[in-house]
Design an enzyme around this catalytic site. Structure first.
Site, PDB file in Angstrom:
ATOM      1  N   TYR A  54     -36.103 -82.440 -43.472  1.00 20.61           N
ATOM      2  CA  TYR A  54     -36.304 -81.480 -44.485  1.00 20.61           C
ATOM      3  C   TYR A  54     -37.870 -81.861 -45.378  1.00 20.61           C
ATOM      4  O   TYR A  54     -37.453 -82.880 -45.867  1.00 20.61           O
ATOM      5  CB  TYR A  54     -35.213 -81.276 -45.266  1.00 20.61           C
ATOM      6  CG  TYR A  54     -33.940 -80.940 -44.568  1.00 20.61           C
ATOM      7  CD1 TYR A  54     -33.909 -80.273 -43.433  1.00 20.61           C
ATOM      8  CD2 TYR A  54     -32.681 -81.213 -45.162  1.00 20.61           C
ATOM      9  CE1 TYR A  54     -32.822 -79.977 -42.672  1.00 20.61           C
ATOM     10  CE2 TYR A  54     -31.605 -80.879 -44.490  1.00 20.61           C
ATOM     11  CZ  TYR A  54     -31.567 -80.155 -43.395  1.00 20.61           C
ATOM     12  OH  TYR A  54     -30.489 -79.753 -42.573  1.00 20.61           O
ATOM     13  N   HIS A 122     -29.028 -84.817 -35.437  1.00 22.80           N
ATOM     14  CA  HIS A 122     -29.284 -83.581 -35.847  1.00 22.80           C
ATOM     15  C   HIS A 122     -29.296 -82.632 -34.545  1.00 22.80           C
ATOM     16  O   HIS A 122     -28.899 -81.599 -34.741  1.00 22.80           O
ATOM     17  CB  HIS A 122     -30.783 -83.645 -36.649  1.00 22.80           C
ATOM     18  CG  HIS A 122     -30.747 -82.708 -37.559  1.00 22.80           C
ATOM     19  ND1 HIS A 122     -31.923 -82.495 -38.536  1.00 22.80           N
ATOM     20  CD2 HIS A 122     -30.122 -81.343 -37.737  1.00 22.80           C
ATOM     21  CE1 HIS A 122     -31.701 -81.393 -39.271  1.00 22.80           C
ATOM     22  NE2 HIS A 122     -30.683 -80.809 -38.913  1.00 22.80           N
ATOM     23  N   SER A 201     -25.103 -73.281 -43.221  1.00 19.69           N
ATOM     24  CA  SER A 201     -25.386 -71.520 -43.328  1.00 19.69           C
ATOM     25  C   SER A 201     -23.960 -70.888 -43.334  1.00 19.69           C
ATOM     26  O   SER A 201     -23.771 -69.931 -42.672  1.00 19.69           O
ATOM     27  CB  SER A 201     -26.026 -71.332 -42.349  1.00 19.69           C
ATOM     28  OG  SER A 201     -27.452 -71.738 -42.407  1.00 19.69           O
ATOM     29  N   PRO A 202     -23.166 -71.191 -44.193  1.00 17.45           N
ATOM     30  CA  PRO A 202     -21.821 -70.655 -44.294  1.00 17.45           C
ATOM     31  C   PRO A 202     -21.717 -69.209 -44.722  1.00 17.45           C
ATOM     32  O   PRO A 202     -20.630 -68.845 -44.844  1.00 17.45           O
ATOM     33  CB  PRO A 202     -21.176 -71.682 -45.218  1.00 17.45           C
ATOM     34  CG  PRO A 202     -22.192 -72.209 -46.111  1.00 17.45           C
ATOM     35  CD  PRO A 202     -23.206 -72.374 -45.241  1.00 17.45           C
ATOM     36  N   ARG A 205     -26.801 -67.257 -44.241  1.00 15.16           N
ATOM     37  CA  ARG A 205     -28.248 -67.381 -44.445  1.00 15.16           C
ATOM     38  C   ARG A 205     -28.587 -66.414 -45.505  1.00 15.16           C
ATOM     39  O   ARG A 205     -29.736 -65.784 -45.655  1.00 15.16           O
ATOM     40  CB  ARG A 205     -29.378 -67.327 -43.337  1.00 15.16           C
ATOM     41  CG  ARG A 205     -28.899 -68.474 -42.211  1.00 15.16           C
ATOM     42  CD  ARG A 205     -30.058 -68.277 -41.094  1.00 15.16           C
ATOM     43  NE  ARG A 205     -29.887 -69.363 -39.957  1.00 15.16           N
ATOM     44  CZ  ARG A 205     -30.114 -70.539 -40.137  1.00 15.16           C
ATOM     45  NH1 ARG A 205     -30.457 -70.948 -40.925  1.00 15.16           N
ATOM     46  NH2 ARG A 205     -29.777 -71.178 -38.987  1.00 15.16           N
ATOM     47  N   GLY A 206     -27.605 -66.171 -46.534  1.00 22.02           N
ATOM     48  CA  GLY A 206     -27.863 -65.219 -47.650  1.00 22.02           C
ATOM     49  C   GLY A 206     -27.115 -63.747 -47.351  1.00 22.02           C
ATOM     50  O   GLY A 206     -27.267 -63.176 -48.611  1.00 22.02           O
TER      51      GLY A 206
END
Length: 326
Positions: A54, A122, A201-202, A205-206
Protein backbone atom coordinates in the site's frame (compact mmCIF):
# COMPACT_ATOMS: atom_id res chain seq x y z
CA UNK A 1 -16.64 -1.72 20.99
CA UNK A 2 -17.00 -5.38 21.89
CA UNK A 3 -14.43 -8.01 20.96
CA UNK A 4 -14.37 -11.04 18.68
CA UNK A 5 -12.00 -13.94 18.23
CA UNK A 6 -10.03 -14.70 15.09
CA UNK A 7 -8.67 -18.14 15.86
CA UNK A 8 -6.79 -17.48 19.09
CA UNK A 9 -6.45 -13.73 18.53
CA UNK A 10 -8.85 -11.30 20.22
CA UNK A 11 -9.64 -8.18 18.19
CA UNK A 12 -12.23 -5.44 18.08
CA UNK A 13 -15.45 -6.51 16.35
CA UNK A 14 -14.70 -4.02 13.57
CA UNK A 15 -11.26 -3.12 12.31
CA UNK A 16 -9.86 -0.22 10.31
CA UNK A 17 -8.54 -0.74 6.80
CA UNK A 18 -5.78 1.81 6.23
CA UNK A 19 -5.03 1.36 2.50
CA UNK A 20 -7.00 4.41 1.35
CA UNK A 21 -4.78 6.63 3.49
CA UNK A 22 -1.97 5.99 1.00
CA UNK A 23 -3.44 5.14 -2.40
CA UNK A 24 -6.34 4.14 -4.63
CA UNK A 25 -9.21 6.27 -3.27
CA UNK A 26 -7.94 9.73 -4.16
CA UNK A 27 -5.74 12.18 -2.25
CA UNK A 28 -5.19 11.81 1.48
CA UNK A 29 -3.54 13.89 4.18
CA UNK A 30 -1.14 12.14 6.55
CA UNK A 31 -2.04 14.37 9.50
CA UNK A 32 -5.74 13.72 9.01
CA UNK A 33 -5.13 10.00 8.55
CA UNK A 34 -3.15 9.76 11.77
CA UNK A 35 -6.02 11.57 13.48
CA UNK A 36 -8.41 8.91 12.19
CA UNK A 37 -6.20 6.13 13.57
CA UNK A 38 -5.99 7.86 16.94
CA UNK A 39 -9.77 8.34 17.04
CA UNK A 40 -10.27 4.69 16.09
CA UNK A 41 -8.19 3.59 19.06
CA UNK A 42 -10.12 5.97 21.34
CA UNK A 43 -13.48 4.42 20.42
CA UNK A 44 -12.20 0.85 20.56
CA UNK A 45 -11.57 0.12 16.87
CA UNK A 46 -8.13 -1.20 17.68
CA UNK A 47 -7.59 -3.77 14.90
CA UNK A 48 -5.51 -1.99 12.25
CA UNK A 49 -4.88 -3.42 8.78
CA UNK A 50 -2.14 -2.39 6.38
CA UNK A 51 0.23 -4.02 3.83
CA UNK A 52 3.71 -3.47 2.49
CA UNK A 53 2.38 -2.81 -1.02
CA UNK A 54 0.00 0.00 0.00
CA UNK A 55 1.67 3.16 -1.22
CA UNK A 56 4.85 1.12 -1.73
CA UNK A 57 5.62 1.17 1.98
CA UNK A 58 4.05 4.55 2.81
CA UNK A 59 1.05 3.02 4.55
CA UNK A 60 3.13 0.93 6.94
CA UNK A 61 5.25 3.97 7.75
CA UNK A 62 2.11 6.04 8.34
CA UNK A 63 0.57 3.44 10.64
CA UNK A 64 3.88 3.12 12.44
CA UNK A 65 3.98 6.85 13.17
CA UNK A 66 0.36 6.79 14.34
CA UNK A 67 0.89 3.99 16.87
CA UNK A 68 4.42 4.86 18.00
CA UNK A 69 3.24 5.92 21.47
CA UNK A 70 0.32 3.48 21.74
CA UNK A 71 1.55 0.15 20.37
CA UNK A 72 0.07 -1.77 23.30
CA UNK A 73 -3.42 -0.48 22.46
CA UNK A 74 -3.67 -2.02 18.99
CA UNK A 75 -3.73 -5.36 17.22
CA UNK A 76 -1.53 -4.79 14.21
CA UNK A 77 -1.95 -6.69 10.94
CA UNK A 78 0.05 -6.34 7.76
CA UNK A 79 0.56 -8.34 4.58
CA UNK A 80 3.30 -9.34 2.16
CA UNK A 81 3.59 -11.24 -1.10
CA UNK A 82 2.47 -8.72 -3.73
CA UNK A 83 5.53 -7.15 -5.27
CA UNK A 84 3.42 -4.76 -7.32
CA UNK A 85 0.24 -4.36 -9.33
CA UNK A 86 0.96 -3.33 -12.91
CA UNK A 87 -1.18 -1.78 -15.62
CA UNK A 88 -4.25 -3.84 -16.42
CA UNK A 89 -4.49 -5.30 -12.92
CA UNK A 90 -1.77 -7.92 -13.31
CA UNK A 91 -0.54 -8.85 -9.82
CA UNK A 92 3.12 -9.81 -9.48
CA UNK A 93 3.60 -12.07 -6.45
CA UNK A 94 6.43 -13.75 -4.58
CA UNK A 95 5.84 -16.43 -1.96
CA UNK A 96 9.37 -17.83 -1.81
CA UNK A 97 10.83 -18.47 1.64
CA UNK A 98 13.63 -16.01 0.85
CA UNK A 99 11.10 -13.30 0.11
CA UNK A 100 9.15 -14.08 3.28
CA UNK A 101 12.25 -13.55 5.40
CA UNK A 102 13.19 -10.30 3.69
CA UNK A 103 9.68 -8.86 3.63
CA UNK A 104 9.10 -9.22 7.37
CA UNK A 105 12.22 -7.25 8.26
CA UNK A 106 11.24 -4.43 5.92
CA UNK A 107 7.75 -4.29 7.41
CA UNK A 108 9.01 -4.31 10.99
CA UNK A 109 11.35 -1.43 10.19
CA UNK A 110 8.66 0.67 8.48
CA UNK A 111 6.15 0.02 11.26
CA UNK A 112 8.74 0.68 13.96
CA UNK A 113 7.76 -2.42 15.95
CA UNK A 114 9.43 -5.61 17.12
CA UNK A 115 6.48 -7.91 16.49
CA UNK A 116 3.47 -7.99 14.17
CA UNK A 117 0.31 -9.47 15.65
CA UNK A 118 -1.12 -10.92 12.41
CA UNK A 119 0.97 -11.46 9.29
CA UNK A 120 -0.86 -12.37 6.09
CA UNK A 121 0.28 -13.79 2.78
CA UNK A 122 -1.42 -11.20 0.55
CA UNK A 123 -1.72 -13.42 -2.53
CA UNK A 124 -0.56 -16.97 -3.11
CA UNK A 125 2.36 -17.51 -5.45
CA UNK A 126 1.35 -20.38 -7.77
CA UNK A 127 5.00 -21.13 -8.45
CA UNK A 128 5.70 -21.94 -4.79
CA UNK A 129 4.01 -24.74 -2.80
CA UNK A 130 1.87 -23.16 -0.10
CA UNK A 131 3.55 -25.50 2.39
CA UNK A 132 6.90 -23.82 1.66
CA UNK A 133 5.54 -20.30 2.05
CA UNK A 134 3.68 -21.05 5.29
CA UNK A 135 6.65 -23.01 6.58
CA UNK A 136 8.80 -19.90 6.22
CA UNK A 137 6.07 -17.82 7.87
CA UNK A 138 6.02 -20.28 10.77
CA UNK A 139 9.73 -19.62 11.26
CA UNK A 140 8.84 -15.97 11.88
CA UNK A 141 6.50 -17.02 14.69
CA UNK A 142 9.27 -19.12 16.24
CA UNK A 143 11.62 -16.13 15.96
CA UNK A 144 9.16 -13.86 17.76
CA UNK A 145 8.71 -11.53 14.80
CA UNK A 146 5.08 -12.55 14.23
CA UNK A 147 2.38 -13.78 16.62
CA UNK A 148 -0.28 -15.16 14.27
CA UNK A 149 -0.48 -16.12 10.59
CA UNK A 150 -3.10 -15.29 7.99
CA UNK A 151 -3.84 -15.79 4.31
CA UNK A 152 -5.69 -13.60 1.84
CA UNK A 153 -7.87 -14.58 -1.13
CA UNK A 154 -7.02 -18.28 -1.22
CA UNK A 155 -9.05 -21.34 -2.14
CA UNK A 156 -10.51 -23.79 0.34
CA UNK A 157 -7.91 -26.38 -0.68
CA UNK A 158 -5.03 -23.95 -0.06
CA UNK A 159 -6.51 -23.01 3.30
CA UNK A 160 -6.54 -26.66 4.37
CA UNK A 161 -2.97 -27.29 3.20
CA UNK A 162 -1.67 -24.15 4.92
CA UNK A 163 -3.46 -24.89 8.19
CA UNK A 164 -1.86 -28.35 8.25
CA UNK A 165 1.59 -26.73 8.29
CA UNK A 166 0.86 -24.08 10.94
CA UNK A 167 -2.41 -22.88 12.48
CA UNK A 168 -3.94 -20.13 10.37
CA UNK A 169 -5.63 -17.49 12.51
CA UNK A 170 -7.46 -15.48 9.86
CA UNK A 171 -8.48 -15.44 6.23
CA UNK A 172 -8.82 -12.00 4.67
CA UNK A 173 -10.91 -11.90 1.50
CA UNK A 174 -13.46 -9.67 -0.17
CA UNK A 175 -16.87 -10.37 1.35
CA UNK A 176 -19.93 -8.16 1.46
CA UNK A 177 -23.64 -8.10 0.81
CA UNK A 178 -22.67 -7.38 -2.81
CA UNK A 179 -19.87 -9.95 -3.19
CA UNK A 180 -20.73 -13.20 -1.45
CA UNK A 181 -18.64 -15.80 -3.33
CA UNK A 182 -16.65 -16.50 -0.17
CA UNK A 183 -19.73 -17.99 1.47
CA UNK A 184 -19.85 -20.80 -1.10
CA UNK A 185 -16.90 -23.12 -0.51
CA UNK A 186 -14.30 -21.16 1.47
CA UNK A 187 -16.24 -19.85 4.47
CA UNK A 188 -17.44 -23.33 5.53
CA UNK A 189 -13.84 -24.58 5.56
CA UNK A 190 -12.71 -21.59 7.61
CA UNK A 191 -15.50 -22.29 10.09
CA UNK A 192 -14.61 -25.99 10.24
CA UNK A 193 -10.95 -25.23 10.96
CA UNK A 194 -11.64 -22.46 13.47
CA UNK A 195 -10.18 -19.75 11.24
CA UNK A 196 -11.62 -16.26 11.56
CA UNK A 197 -12.68 -14.30 8.48
CA UNK A 198 -11.71 -10.67 7.86
CA UNK A 199 -13.78 -9.17 5.03
CA UNK A 200 -12.18 -6.33 3.10
CA UNK A 201 -14.30 -3.99 0.96
CA UNK A 202 -17.22 -4.89 3.26
CA UNK A 203 -19.42 -2.10 1.89
CA UNK A 204 -19.04 -2.98 -1.79
CA UNK A 205 -16.18 -0.53 -2.45
CA UNK A 206 -18.47 2.35 -1.55
CA UNK A 207 -21.69 1.28 -3.24
CA UNK A 208 -23.27 0.55 0.14
CA UNK A 209 -22.14 3.71 1.90
CA UNK A 210 -25.15 5.79 0.84
CA UNK A 211 -23.19 8.24 -1.33
CA UNK A 212 -24.48 7.12 -4.72
CA UNK A 213 -23.81 10.45 -6.41
CA UNK A 214 -20.12 9.88 -5.84
CA UNK A 215 -20.42 6.39 -7.31
CA UNK A 216 -22.02 7.84 -10.44
CA UNK A 217 -19.27 10.45 -10.82
CA UNK A 218 -16.01 8.81 -9.84
CA UNK A 219 -12.88 10.80 -10.74
CA UNK A 220 -11.04 9.64 -13.83
CA UNK A 221 -8.11 8.40 -11.73
CA UNK A 222 -10.26 6.40 -9.28
CA UNK A 223 -9.23 2.74 -9.62
CA UNK A 224 -12.85 1.60 -9.34
CA UNK A 225 -13.46 2.91 -12.86
CA UNK A 226 -11.42 -0.05 -14.06
CA UNK A 227 -13.51 -2.62 -12.20
CA UNK A 228 -16.36 -4.33 -14.11
CA UNK A 229 -18.93 -3.67 -11.37
CA UNK A 230 -18.42 0.08 -11.79
CA UNK A 231 -18.71 0.25 -15.57
CA UNK A 232 -21.62 1.10 -17.84
CA UNK A 233 -24.83 -0.84 -17.37
CA UNK A 234 -23.23 -2.87 -14.58
CA UNK A 235 -22.92 0.27 -12.48
CA UNK A 236 -26.50 1.33 -13.20
CA UNK A 237 -27.85 -2.07 -12.15
CA UNK A 238 -25.70 -2.16 -9.03
CA UNK A 239 -26.75 1.31 -7.97
CA UNK A 240 -30.36 0.15 -8.28
CA UNK A 241 -29.56 -2.71 -5.90
CA UNK A 242 -27.85 -0.30 -3.51
CA UNK A 243 -30.95 1.88 -3.51
CA UNK A 244 -32.91 -1.08 -2.12
CA UNK A 245 -30.50 -1.23 0.81
CA UNK A 246 -30.87 2.51 1.31
CA UNK A 247 -34.63 2.07 1.56
CA UNK A 248 -34.26 -0.67 4.15
CA UNK A 249 -31.83 1.47 6.15
CA UNK A 250 -34.44 4.22 6.42
CA UNK A 251 -37.02 1.81 7.84
CA UNK A 252 -34.46 0.55 10.37
CA UNK A 253 -33.38 4.03 11.41
CA UNK A 254 -29.71 3.45 10.56
CA UNK A 255 -27.44 4.28 7.63
CA UNK A 256 -26.85 2.04 4.58
CA UNK A 257 -23.27 1.37 5.59
CA UNK A 258 -24.45 0.25 9.02
CA UNK A 259 -26.92 -2.14 7.40
CA UNK A 260 -24.14 -3.62 5.26
CA UNK A 261 -21.72 -4.03 8.18
CA UNK A 262 -24.34 -5.32 10.62
CA UNK A 263 -25.43 -7.89 8.02
CA UNK A 264 -21.83 -9.12 7.75
CA UNK A 265 -21.36 -9.25 11.51
CA UNK A 266 -24.48 -11.37 11.77
CA UNK A 267 -23.19 -14.03 9.36
CA UNK A 268 -20.80 -15.55 11.91
CA UNK A 269 -19.41 -14.57 15.31
CA UNK A 270 -15.85 -14.94 14.00
CA UNK A 271 -16.24 -12.45 11.14
CA UNK A 272 -14.48 -9.09 11.62
CA UNK A 273 -14.96 -6.58 8.77
CA UNK A 274 -12.30 -3.93 8.17
CA UNK A 275 -14.01 -0.97 6.47
CA UNK A 276 -11.50 1.61 5.34
CA UNK A 277 -11.78 5.36 5.68
CA UNK A 278 -9.66 8.47 5.99
CA UNK A 279 -12.36 10.60 7.63
CA UNK A 280 -13.31 10.59 11.32
CA UNK A 281 -17.03 11.02 10.61
CA UNK A 282 -17.10 7.88 8.47
CA UNK A 283 -15.05 5.96 11.03
CA UNK A 284 -17.62 6.78 13.70
CA UNK A 285 -20.50 5.84 11.39
CA UNK A 286 -18.84 2.50 10.64
CA UNK A 287 -18.23 1.82 14.32
CA UNK A 288 -21.92 2.39 15.03
CA UNK A 289 -22.73 -0.77 13.06
CA UNK A 290 -21.41 -2.90 15.91
CA UNK A 291 -24.34 -1.72 18.04
CA UNK A 292 -26.95 -2.63 15.40
CA UNK A 293 -28.76 -5.89 16.09
CA UNK A 294 -30.73 -7.31 13.19
CA UNK A 295 -33.59 -9.77 13.67
CA UNK A 296 -33.88 -12.92 11.60
CA UNK A 297 -36.67 -11.31 9.58
CA UNK A 298 -34.60 -8.19 8.94
CA UNK A 299 -31.60 -10.26 7.86
CA UNK A 300 -33.80 -12.21 5.46
CA UNK A 301 -35.23 -8.98 4.05
CA UNK A 302 -31.76 -7.54 3.49
CA UNK A 303 -30.52 -10.74 1.85
CA UNK A 304 -33.53 -10.88 -0.45
CA UNK A 305 -33.07 -7.23 -1.43
CA UNK A 306 -29.67 -8.18 -2.87
CA UNK A 307 -29.98 -11.85 -3.85
CA UNK A 308 -26.89 -13.95 -4.38
CA UNK A 309 -25.69 -13.42 -7.94
CA UNK A 310 -27.74 -10.26 -8.49
CA UNK A 311 -24.73 -7.95 -8.68
CA UNK A 312 -23.63 -7.19 -12.24
CA UNK A 313 -20.02 -7.63 -13.30
CA UNK A 314 -16.99 -9.28 -11.76
CA UNK A 315 -15.28 -7.73 -8.74
CA UNK A 316 -11.92 -7.62 -10.55
CA UNK A 317 -10.68 -7.59 -14.12
CA UNK A 318 -9.69 -11.00 -15.55
CA UNK A 319 -6.07 -10.21 -14.64
CA UNK A 320 -7.03 -9.41 -11.06
CA UNK A 321 -9.21 -12.49 -10.76
CA UNK A 322 -6.29 -14.63 -11.87
CA UNK A 323 -4.51 -13.77 -8.60
CA UNK A 324 -7.34 -14.84 -6.26
CA UNK A 325 -8.80 -18.17 -5.15
CA UNK A 326 -5.50 -19.97 -5.79
Amino acid sequence: MHKRMLGGLEVSALGLGCMGMSEVYGPADDTESIGVIHRAIEIGVSFLDTADVYGQGHNEELVGRAIADRRDQVVLATKFGIRRVVFGGVVEVDGSPEYVRAAIDRSLARLGVDTIDLYYLHRRDPAVPIEDTVGAMAELVAAGKVRHLGLSEVSADTLRKAHAVHPITALQSEFSLFNRDLAGSVLPVAQELGIGVVPYSPVGRGLLTGDLDTMRNLPDDDFRRGLPQFQGENLSRNIALAERVHGLAKTLGVTPVQVALAWLLAQDEHIVPIPGTKRVRYLEENAGAAAVTLTADQLAEITSAVPTGAVSGDRYTPEGLAAVNR
